[in-house]
Motif scaffolding. Structure first.
Motif, mmCIF file in Angstrom:
data_model
loop_
_atom_site.group_PDB
_atom_site.id
_atom_site.type_symbol
_atom_site.label_atom_id
_atom_site.label_comp_id
_atom_site.label_asym_id
_atom_site.label_seq_id
_atom_site.Cartn_x
_atom_site.Cartn_y
_atom_site.Cartn_z
ATOM 1 N N ASN B 164 48.977 44.886 23.030
ATOM 2 C CA ASN B 164 49.250 46.260 23.443
ATOM 3 C C ASN B 164 48.566 46.608 24.759
ATOM 4 N N HIS B 167 50.611 46.740 27.992
ATOM 5 C CA HIS B 167 51.868 47.485 28.070
ATOM 6 C C HIS B 167 52.073 48.202 29.390
ATOM 7 N N ILE B 186 57.947 43.816 27.169
ATOM 8 C CA ILE B 186 58.154 43.644 25.730
ATOM 9 C C ILE B 186 56.884 43.083 25.126
ATOM 10 N N ARG B 190 54.330 44.095 18.882
ATOM 11 C CA ARG B 190 54.748 45.477 18.626
ATOM 12 C C ARG B 190 56.142 45.507 18.010
ATOM 13 N N LEU B 191 56.997 44.629 18.528
ATOM 14 C CA LEU B 191 58.337 44.554 17.943
ATOM 15 C C LEU B 191 58.249 44.196 16.473
ATOM 16 N N ALA B 194 57.129 46.993 14.429
ATOM 17 C CA ALA B 194 58.221 47.951 14.213
ATOM 18 C C ALA B 194 59.182 47.425 13.149
ATOM 19 N N HIS B 224 57.334 53.612 16.815
ATOM 20 C CA HIS B 224 58.089 52.369 16.837
ATOM 21 C C HIS B 224 59.526 52.528 17.347
ATOM 22 N N GLU B 227 60.492 50.296 20.301
ATOM 23 C CA GLU B 227 60.589 48.869 19.968
ATOM 24 C C GLU B 227 61.876 48.572 19.188
ATOM 25 N N GLN B 230 64.553 48.496 21.591
ATOM 26 C CA GLN B 230 64.539 47.243 22.358
ATOM 27 C C GLN B 230 65.193 46.120 21.557
ATOM 28 N N LEU B 231 64.833 46.041 20.285
ATOM 29 C CA LEU B 231 65.396 44.988 19.435
ATOM 30 C C LEU B 231 66.912 45.072 19.418
#
Lengths: 401, 400
Positions: B164, B167, B186, B190-191, B194, B224, B227, B230-231
């Motif tokens: 983190n 970031h 990314i 963190r992903l 989430a 989250h 994230e 983003q996914l």
């Protein structure tokens, strides 16, 4: 405040003996640069709870400083004088909390790209001090022993690769009663050369009962203290505004009783153990790290005559996918990884022992527990050789003596 | 513990070895060079053999891609390129080095903390902010130069970073660059957090440990939602698929490489920066885990190169740089504790190496003149056609 402005009252918060020592050196303190003095005070303020050898080292350093003329002081500290400090550092209460100042100074030296200059100045000072006031020689040749590989049944790779070139490698050692033999050797030395805190046994697991003349620390005996530390850290990091550096300051201010050390115990040893747990990265997690770091600190601070360390299996570091499965079963152990850790730890013990006075007379033995491999280093052991002679550890120790 | 803490000055902690840091740096370089000569049969370049290869690649600058991998957490010679360390990096030695230009002496003169040092690599200036602060770099990053000068979209520059604390690394606080001009960042852990957000609190706390320099802290970021977005939209990956794949991986760096490959497939960014950090478990003091980290990173570097060769968008037009952010302390420096930390600022902790391979790089050359880690950004700038005007580094002429 600058050193020139120091008065005796500034040391009122110091423990009694440290205060006496500091006030006695007030005149010279006033002439020392701020880039140097707090580093010295960081040692002085702990004087009351330092080991005897550390006390003597501080006393000798102060005596040397007090003997220097103003011209000599300028000469000794000119490199420190050239290091620039920030106004915020100059305004800190570096007398009351020299450790905090040193931490801030360190960060500042990095960010202002003066670390190399500071490092050179520190090395030059250390070298010069050693020439002027040589460290004490031991009353008997030092002996270091490292036992590695507990609970490893089979291991095909070579061990003691880094140590072998310094001594003789044996591959037919009789392992029976090996640990007892080594412990007895430490006890015998403790009886023959009675020196306070002169003989140590550090165990990564449960320690065998040593003779009272041997100072003993074990990972298992600190289970409760480690748990208390873990709880304390968790509580602290939940506080608003807490960060890594602030946490470090909190840990530095902890007292032995905060981690459950008995007030009736040896205050010097309690303080030492507290420092191992709060200053040593990883000592709270891995027993192998605990043993290596403790050995390093014993050698650096106490300069013992004898040090036996035993690396035992640490907890296994679980891979990510296992952690994802959230299997909270108690941590299993990693004997092979711990053997590798211990092998490197033994090498570091030897390096650190080699930096001490009397190195040319001192000996070092590393043994793969319950196995037939060992390395013996010392004046009587040919370097870089291997022996296939069958021997007990007692014989090996007698050859090294 | 804080890696920025230098040892106190006490007589029994300071030792001189009779060699200057410069001498020691040269000695480290010499060790690498001699080893490479024996192991890989490479030839040795000199400072005069700038090859102008860039002009001969035939790849238009606009189509050129660069991938930077930081060999995370810092690794020393004796565990990598020294003879006794070679068993830990078989992929680098056998597969990558023969295809690369290898620089034996890359010096980092800055602060040896991972975030600030990686930021310095990315800006080409020695950043001086507090390593543990969640602040952006003060100077423009390579991503901002790249995007602003070449007018590239946000999707063309990405950072995959381990913790983190990283970031903010995508764009600086410089008012002429900064907001909206940087790279997307990314943070794979963190992903994962989430994707695991239906887990019980604390269930994966240990897994998601942010970094090894300050193991007790994970800087707080916003919720989250970002994230998960983003996914879905960037990586085209459902939370359940991601979670299932994560169960097959053994470390955070494997997760990062997985994400990087996904990015390469989905967006094919022209500038991709991947920061590894498994090696930094060395801070816990367990040598075997440090070695495991090196071996894993070695394997992951080879896997990344294979991906570059296999992906049509990357094959033949990509230059890969692999370099540690810095080294680790020497065994016999009394102020440190060997491999465990990078606190002393000694030659071992400041001197490292760099691999450059792929498009525009003449393979099989070793260069042992000292370069600095901040030379990376101007070198990438010269390769890709942008001007990192505030960088303090110098383009590495042997690569241009």
């Amino acid at each position: 405040m600058l050193p020139a402005e120091l008065t005796a009252d500034d040391f009122d918060g110091y423990p009694p003996e440290a205060r006496k020592l500091a006030v006695g050196s007030l005149a010279v303190f006033r002439r020392l640069p701020l880039t140097f003095l707090p580093n010295l005070l960081r040692e002085v303020i702990e004087y009351d709870l330092k080991f005897p050898s550390e006390r003597r080292t501080i006393e000798k350093e102060l005596a040397n400083l007090n003997s220097l003329s103003p011209q000599e002081i300028s000469d000794w500290f000119s490199a420190f004088e050239q290091i620039r400090l920030s106004p915020s550092l100059e305004s800190m209460d570096w007398v009351s909390d020299p450790a905090q100042f040193v931490e801030q100074l360190s960060a500042y030296l990095w960010s202002s790209q003066q670390l190399d200059a500071f490092r050179s100045a520190a090395i030059a000072y250390g070298d010069r001090l050693r020439k002027t006031t040589p460290p004490e020689s031991p009353s008997a040749p030092r002996l270091g022993i490292a036992v590695i590989g507990k609970d490893v049944d089979q291991y095909e790779k070579p061990v003691f690769q880094k140590l072998r070139s310094y001594g003789t490698y044996f591959n037919r050692i009789k392992p029976e009663n090996g640990l007892d033999i080594l412990l007895n050797a430490v006890t015998t030395r403790a009886k023959n050369f009675p020196v306070p805190y002169g003989h140590w046994y550090v165990d990564g697991g449960q320690a065998a009962s040593p003779h009272p003349a041997v100072t003993c620390i074990s990972y298992a005996s600190l289970d409760a203290s480690r748990a208390a530390l873990s709880t304390r850290i968790r509580n602290e990091i939940e506080k608003p505004g807490m960060g890594p550096e602030k946490l470090r300051s909190v840990l530095a201010r902890m007292r032995p009783e905060d981690l459950g050390f008995s007030k009736e115990g040896d205050p010097v040893l309690n303080r030492f153990q507290l420092r191992i747990l709060t200053e040593g990265s990883g000592t709270q997690i891995f027993s192998t790290t605990f043993v290596q770091w403790t050995a390093r600190e014993v050698l650096r601070r106490v300069q013992p005559h004898t040090l036996l360390v035993r690396f035992t299996p640490r907890q296994r570091q679980k891979p990510m996918n296992e952690l994802l499965l959230a299997n909270t079963a108690s941590a299993d152990l990693d004997p092979i990884g711990s053997l590798v850790d211990g092998d490197m730890g033994a090498y570091y013990n030897w390096i650190n022992q080699r930096h001490m006075t009397g190195a040319e007379q001192s000996s070092f033995l590393a043994w793969f527990e319950n196995h037939s491999q060992a390395v013996a280093i010392g004046p009587s052991m040919p370097r870089g050789t291997a022996s296939t002679e069958s021997a007990t550890l007692a014989s090996l120790l007698s050859w090294m003596a | 513990m804080n890696p920025l803490i230098s040892p106190p000055i006490t007589a029994n902690r300071c030792t001189s070895k009779g060699l200057s840091p410069q001498d020691l740096g040269r000695q480290l370089a010499f060790t690498r060079r001699e080893f490479l000569r024996a192991a890989a049969g490479l030839s040795f370049g000199s400072g005069l053999m700038g090859s102008s290869l860039l002009r001969h690649t035939g790849i238009p600058v606009k189509r050129r891609k660069v991938v930077v991998v930081t060999f995370g957490g810092g690794a020393r010679d004796q565990e990598t390129f020294a003879p006794e360390g070679q068993e830990n990096i078989p992929h680098l030695i056998r597969e990558l080095i023969p295809q690369s230009a290898f620089f034996t002496q890359v010096v980092n003169r800055g602060i040896l903390g991972h975030y600030v040092a990686t930021a310095s690599l990315a800006t080409g200036r020695y950043e001086t902010f507090n390593n543990f602060s969640a602040v952006p770099p003060e100077n423009p990053t390579v991503f901002e130069y790249f995007r602003k000068d070449l007018k590239r979209p946000a999707s063309d520059a990405w950072v995959v970073a381990p913790s983190n604390g990283f970031h903010r690394i995508g764009e600086s606080g410089n008012r002429h660059y900064g907001a909206g001009l940087g790279a997307g960042v990314i943070l794979p852990k963190r992903l994962l957090a989430a994707a695991l957000s239906d887990s019980k609190p604390g269930e994966h706390e240990h897994l998601l440990r942010d970094n090894y320099e300050s193991p007790y802290f994970t800087p707080e970021l916003a919720g989250h939602e970002f994230e998960l977005q983003q996914l879905d939209t960037i990586l085209n990956l459902s939370a359940s698929d991601f979670r299932a794949h994560a169960l097959t991986l053994s470390s955070p760096d494997e997760l990062s490489v997985y994400i990087a490959r996904r990015l390469m497939k989905q967006l094919a960014p022209s500038l991709l920066w991947i920061t590894m950090h498994d090696v930094d478990i060395a801070h816990a003091g367990a040598y075997s885990l440090y070695i495991e980290g090196i071996r894993r990173t070695d394997r992951l570097c080879a896997e990344l190169w294979k991906t570059i060769e296999d992906e049509p968008e990357y094959a033949g037009r990509t230059t890969l740089f692999i370099l540690p952010d810095f080294g680790r302390d020497a065994d016999d420096d009394g102020g440190g504790n060997g491999f465990q930390h990078h606190r002393t600022g000694d030659a071992s902790s400041r001197t490292t190496w760099m691999i450059a391979m792929g498009a525009g790089v003449r393979a099989g050359r070793v260069f042992d003149r000292p370069i600095q880690s901040i030379d990376l950004v101007p070198t990438v700038g010269a390769m890709m056609g942008f001007s990192p005007s505030l960088s303090q580094g110098t383009p590495v002429e042997e690569l241009l």
